[in-house]
Motif scaffolding. Structure first.
Motif, PDB file in Angstrom:
ATOM      1  N   MET A   1      24.354  30.467  63.512  1.00  0.00           N
ATOM      2  CA  MET A   1      24.028  29.068  63.843  1.00  0.00           C
ATOM      3  C   MET A   1      23.010  28.533  62.837  1.00  0.00           C
ATOM      4  SD  MET A   1      25.947  28.509  66.407  1.00  0.00           S
ATOM      5  CE  MET A   1      25.342  26.954  67.042  1.00  0.00           C
ATOM      6  N   MET A   2      23.030  27.231  62.630  1.00  0.00           N
ATOM      7  CA  MET A   2      22.102  26.620  61.687  1.00  0.00           C
ATOM      8  C   MET A   2      21.717  25.230  62.186  1.00  0.00           C
ATOM      9  SD  MET A   2      24.660  25.514  58.570  1.00  0.00           S
ATOM     10  CE  MET A   2      25.196  27.215  58.330  1.00  0.00           C
ATOM     11  N   TRP A   3      20.703  24.646  61.544  1.00  0.00           N
ATOM     12  CA  TRP A   3      20.314  23.277  61.852  1.00  0.00           C
ATOM     13  C   TRP A   3      21.462  22.331  61.523  1.00  0.00           C
ATOM     14  CZ3 TRP A   3      15.863  21.661  64.171  1.00  0.00           C
ATOM     15  CH2 TRP A   3      14.839  22.604  64.283  1.00  0.00           C
ATOM     16  N   GLN A   4      21.600  21.295  62.356  1.00  0.00           N
ATOM     17  CA  GLN A   4      22.663  20.316  62.137  1.00  0.00           C
ATOM     18  C   GLN A   4      22.056  18.920  62.125  1.00  0.00           C
ATOM     19  OE1 GLN A   4      25.774  20.568  65.057  1.00  0.00           O
ATOM     20  NE2 GLN A   4      27.171  19.232  63.944  1.00  0.00           N
ATOM     21  N   ASN A   5      22.272  18.180  61.045  1.00  0.00           N
ATOM     22  CA  ASN A   5      21.766  16.811  60.938  1.00  0.00           C
ATOM     23  C   ASN A   5      22.563  15.904  61.869  1.00  0.00           C
ATOM     24  OD1 ASN A   5      21.186  14.158  60.150  1.00  0.00           O
ATOM     25  ND2 ASN A   5      20.694  14.797  58.065  1.00  0.00           N
ATOM     26  N   SER A   6      21.880  15.246  62.785  1.00  0.00           N
ATOM     27  CA  SER A   6      22.567  14.408  63.777  1.00  0.00           C
ATOM     28  C   SER A   6      23.179  13.151  63.174  1.00  0.00           C
ATOM     29  CB  SER A   6      21.576  14.001  64.878  1.00  0.00           C
ATOM     30  OG  SER A   6      21.100  15.138  65.568  1.00  0.00           O
ATOM     31  N   TYR A   7      22.740  12.770  61.981  1.00  0.00           N
ATOM     32  CA  TYR A   7      23.201  11.515  61.376  1.00  0.00           C
ATOM     33  C   TYR A   7      23.787  11.775  59.978  1.00  0.00           C
ATOM     34  CZ  TYR A   7      20.414   9.753  65.210  1.00  0.00           C
ATOM     35  OH  TYR A   7      19.893   9.517  66.459  1.00  0.00           O
ATOM     36  N   ASP A   8      24.705  12.733  59.928  1.00  0.00           N
ATOM     37  CA  ASP A   8      25.306  13.095  58.643  1.00  0.00           C
ATOM     38  C   ASP A   8      26.660  12.431  58.412  1.00  0.00           C
ATOM     39  OD1 ASP A   8      26.885  14.428  60.435  1.00  0.00           O
ATOM     40  OD2 ASP A   8      26.440  16.448  59.701  1.00  0.00           O
ATOM     41  N   GLY A   9      27.002  11.471  59.262  1.00  0.00           N
ATOM     42  CA  GLY A   9      28.246  10.735  59.082  1.00  0.00           C
ATOM     43  C   GLY A   9      29.440  11.309  59.822  1.00  0.00           C
ATOM     44  N   LYS A  10      29.266  12.470  60.458  1.00  0.00           N
ATOM     45  CA  LYS A  10      30.372  13.048  61.231  1.00  0.00           C
ATOM     46  C   LYS A  10      30.597  12.240  62.511  1.00  0.00           C
ATOM     47  CE  LYS A  10      29.730  17.906  59.888  1.00  0.00           C
ATOM     48  NZ  LYS A  10      29.361  19.257  60.401  1.00  0.00           N
ATOM     49  N   PRO A  11      31.815  12.290  63.068  1.00  0.00           N
ATOM     50  CA  PRO A  11      32.041  11.673  64.380  1.00  0.00           C
ATOM     51  C   PRO A  11      31.036  12.227  65.390  1.00  0.00           C
ATOM     52  CG  PRO A  11      34.116  12.307  63.395  1.00  0.00           C
ATOM     53  CD  PRO A  11      33.038  12.881  62.511  1.00  0.00           C
ATOM     54  N   THR A  12      30.567  11.376  66.274  1.00  0.00           N
ATOM     55  CA  THR A  12      29.432  11.724  67.132  1.00  0.00           C
ATOM     56  C   THR A  12      29.712  11.428  68.598  1.00  0.00           C
ATOM     57  OG1 THR A  12      27.872  11.283  65.327  1.00  0.00           O
ATOM     58  CG2 THR A  12      26.982  11.232  67.564  1.00  0.00           C
ATOM     59  N   LEU A  13      29.229  12.325  69.443  1.00  0.00           N
ATOM     60  CA  LEU A  13      29.192  12.098  70.884  1.00  0.00           C
ATOM     61  C   LEU A  13      27.795  11.598  71.228  1.00  0.00           C
ATOM     62  CD1 LEU A  13      30.063  12.346  73.864  1.00  0.00           C
ATOM     63  CD2 LEU A  13      29.385  14.768  73.755  1.00  0.00           C
ATOM     64  N   TYR A  14      27.712  10.371  71.761  1.00  0.00           N
ATOM     65  CA  TYR A  14      26.436   9.780  72.162  1.00  0.00           C
ATOM     66  C   TYR A  14      26.253   9.909  73.678  1.00  0.00           C
ATOM     67  CZ  TYR A  14      26.252   7.580  67.532  1.00  0.00           C
ATOM     68  OH  TYR A  14      26.213   7.351  66.172  1.00  0.00           O
ATOM     69  N   LEU A  15      25.074  10.339  74.082  1.00  0.00           N
ATOM     70  CA  LEU A  15      24.701  10.395  75.499  1.00  0.00           C
ATOM     71  C   LEU A  15      23.802   9.196  75.756  1.00  0.00           C
ATOM     72  CD1 LEU A  15      23.885  14.202  75.591  1.00  0.00           C
ATOM     73  CD2 LEU A  15      26.070  13.086  76.078  1.00  0.00           C
ATOM     74  N   VAL A  16      24.321   8.220  76.514  1.00  0.00           N
ATOM     75  CA  VAL A  16      23.668   6.917  76.612  1.00  0.00           C
ATOM     76  C   VAL A  16      23.099   6.700  78.019  1.00  0.00           C
ATOM     77  CG1 VAL A  16      23.963   4.427  76.352  1.00  0.00           C
ATOM     78  CG2 VAL A  16      25.279   6.010  74.902  1.00  0.00           C
ATOM     79  N   PRO A  17      21.776   6.597  78.152  1.00  0.00           N
ATOM     80  CA  PRO A  17      21.175   6.319  79.462  1.00  0.00           C
ATOM     81  C   PRO A  17      21.506   4.893  79.914  1.00  0.00           C
ATOM     82  CG  PRO A  17      19.554   7.201  77.927  1.00  0.00           C
ATOM     83  CD  PRO A  17      20.752   6.817  77.125  1.00  0.00           C
ATOM     84  N   THR A  18      21.647   4.717  81.209  1.00  0.00           N
ATOM     85  CA  THR A  18      21.884   3.394  81.791  1.00  0.00           C
ATOM     86  C   THR A  18      20.817   3.122  82.854  1.00  0.00           C
ATOM     87  OG1 THR A  18      23.430   4.332  83.403  1.00  0.00           O
ATOM     88  CG2 THR A  18      24.356   3.468  81.345  1.00  0.00           C
ATOM     89  N   PRO A  19      20.551   1.856  83.176  1.00  0.00           N
ATOM     90  CA  PRO A  19      19.475   1.537  84.113  1.00  0.00           C
ATOM     91  C   PRO A  19      19.658   2.193  85.473  1.00  0.00           C
ATOM     92  CG  PRO A  19      20.185  -0.424  82.934  1.00  0.00           C
ATOM     93  CD  PRO A  19      21.176   0.647  82.599  1.00  0.00           C
ATOM     94  N   ILE A  20      18.543   2.605  86.089  1.00  0.00           N
ATOM     95  CA  ILE A  20      18.591   3.178  87.435  1.00  0.00           C
ATOM     96  C   ILE A  20      18.429   2.095  88.492  1.00  0.00           C
ATOM     97  CG2 ILE A  20      17.805   5.454  86.722  1.00  0.00           C
ATOM     98  CD1 ILE A  20      14.990   4.699  87.556  1.00  0.00           C
TER      99      ILE A  20
END
Length: 283
Positions: free
Chosen positions: A1-20
């Motif tokens: 395993m290695m460090w992975q840049n979250s913004y390297d241009g690859k397709p991304t899964l976003y976890l998006v909070p919504t109001p409670i």
């Protein structure tokens, strides 16, 4: 395993909070991400549709919840493989926190795609910071088991934890949960928050026994914040009233809450503790 840049241009899964509760708690970034992704996976598409309509967001919605996640995580991965960006939202609050999605996160990251978690609404944080309880160290436990025997087993494993503990609880189980906590932990100081960020937000602060007696109607979702275990807490013979009250004040309680706690522990009227504390404190 290695460090992975979250913004390297690859397709991304976003976890998006919504109001409670309050829709104004939706962040600008969360809105922009939901507008930019190709598809949104949602715990309950009906709840999410109301939110999207409010912010004029038109996106394809696919259901992802506890009962179908094992199958649907493959669909999430297929979108990423097709070079599309994906978002996961739950009904309210931050995905994964006492909500489905962690299996999908692991599956996606194990396959080499980016997972980005956005900051945002999360019920236990505001409940914790208004509790008046020590905040340097704490345990967020989430929901206790719904079965009484399992719940008490979990509580027995936690009763000697010396830092603040945070639970979630549903309205139909709240009194049962508080009674179990009282039976296992004893009559500790507790802060209970409900309707967080809504018009009727309210917070109870005091002993667990008083909290149980305070409910007429139980509605809404609850966050329970409990004081940690205090070693030798039953031996106060070597403490003056002032020292006893100050012990709780130093742990994070307000003076009046500390006086109430000491009165209950010493079985002395609160007015006498109040008088002795303020006289002794001014000597």
């Amino acid at each position: 395993m290695m460090w992975q840049n979250s913004y390297d241009g690859k397709p991304t899964l976003y976890l998006v909070p919504t109001p409670i509760g309050n829709l104004e708690d939706m962040t600008f970034r969360s809105i922009e991400v939901l507008k930019s992704v190709d598809v949104i996976f949602s715990e309950d598409t009906r709840v999410t549709l109301v939110l999207l309509n409010h912010f004029d967001i038109k996106k394809k919605l696919i259901s992802l919840h506890d009962h179908n996640e094992d199958m649907v995580k493959d669909k999430v991965l297929s979108y990423l493989k097709d070079n599309k960006n994906v978002a996961i939202v739950t009904d309210r609050g931050t995905p994964i926190v006492s909500d489905p999605g962690y299996k999908t996160v692991k599956y996606v990251s194990d396959n080499g795609y980016n997972v980005v978690g956005l900051p945002g609404a999360c019920a236990f944080v505001p409940a914790f910071i208004v509790s008046g309880l020590p905040s340097e160290h704490f345990l967020f436990y989430g929901f206790l088991n719904s079965k009484d025997s399992k719940m008490r087993e979990e509580l027995n494993n936690l009763k000697n934890f010396e830092n603040t503990i945070i639970f979630y609880e549903a309205p139909h189980r709240l009194i049962k949960c508080l009674q179990a906590i009282l039976d296992v932990f004893g009559d500790r100081y507790v802060s209970i928050s409900k309707e967080i960020s809504k018009l009727h937000e309210s917070v109870f602060r005091g002993n667990i026994s008083d909290a149980i007696m305070s409910f007429d109607v139980v509605k809404g979702e609850y966050v329970i914040v409990i004081d940690g275990f205090k070693r030798n807490s039953d031996d106060y013979s070597n403490l003056s009233v002032v020292e006893h009250v100050n012990m709780y004040v130093k742990s994070g309680l307000y003076v009046m809450d500390a006086i109430k706690m000491v009165a209950k522990e010493r079985n002395i009227p609160k007015s006498e503790i109040y008088k002795e504390y303020h006289v002794g404190d001014n000597k």
